[in-house]
Design a protein around this motif. Structure first.
Motif: not given
Length: 207
Positions: A42-50
């Motif tokens: 979810l963090a990656a999907g929200a752009g917080l992780l690449d």
């Protein structure tokens, strides 16, 4: 639509395990593992992780979650022993989880794997020492999306030498994911109007 499907992919295994778990220790360990994986996605999907191959991970997560839930249920049965009066795992919950694994997750991946998207920041190649990136722009069109940025080399280095040192052959492309996401991810560098431009593009599988 893709965002909704991806939320279902990470939320359903957690919900199913919350209903199925029967012991405190095993329930907490499996729950934390599921929550950790869901949080990363979810963090990656929200752009917080690449993360490279992000949507491919959304496909593999429910499969791994299903194996983890199955292992958790087996461990719980061994710990509890034979208890005729113990409540059995609701079959409806297991069916919901199966539907997510066999239908929703592949649908999410199918939509994502065929559409172009702006390449993640992690797709920008590493620069040699002494090189710096300038202002970045992003956009989509004609079947692909891209990141474009300027590159500056060490002071006094000719532009052609800067491009050579970057070590990027013309239209260097590879698959965006590891196994399933075959969208072409391409990088190239060129001298444009006296400045060095670096391009990273992600295409679709239709165009």
């Amino acid at each position: 639509m893709v965002a909704v499907l991806c939320v279902l992919v990470v939320a359903v295994p957690l919900g199913c395990w919350a209903v199925l778990a029967r012991t405190a220790v095993v329930g907490a360990v499996v729950g934390l593992l599921l929550a950790g994986g869901a949080g990363v996605l979810l963090a990656a999907g929200a752009g917080l992780l690449d993360l490279r191959g992000l949507f491919e991970l959304f496909l593999w997560y429910p499969l791994a979650a299903a194996l983890l839930v199955g292992a958790g249920l087996r461990v719980e049965r061994r710990l509890r022993g034979v208890q005729p009066d113990a409540p059995r795992a609701p079959r409806t919950v297991l069916r919901v989880h199966a539907v997510v694994v066999t239908a929703v997750a592949p649908l999410c991946a199918l939509v994502a794997f065929t559409a172009a998207d702006v390449p993640p920041a992690a797709a920008v190649p590493s620069l040699p020492p002494g090189f710096t990136l300038g202002e970045q722009t992003a956009g989509c069109g004609s079947g692909d999306c891209w990141r474009e940025m300027s590159v500056a080399g060490p002071e006094g280095m000719p532009s052609e030498e800067v491009v050579r040192r970057l070590g990027l052959p013309d239209d260097h492309c590879h698959a965006n994911g590891w196994l399933l996401d075959r969208r072409p991810l391409c990088t190239r560098a060129e001298v444009n109007g006296g400045s060095i431009r670096l391009y990273v593009s992600l295409g679709d599988l239709i165009g």
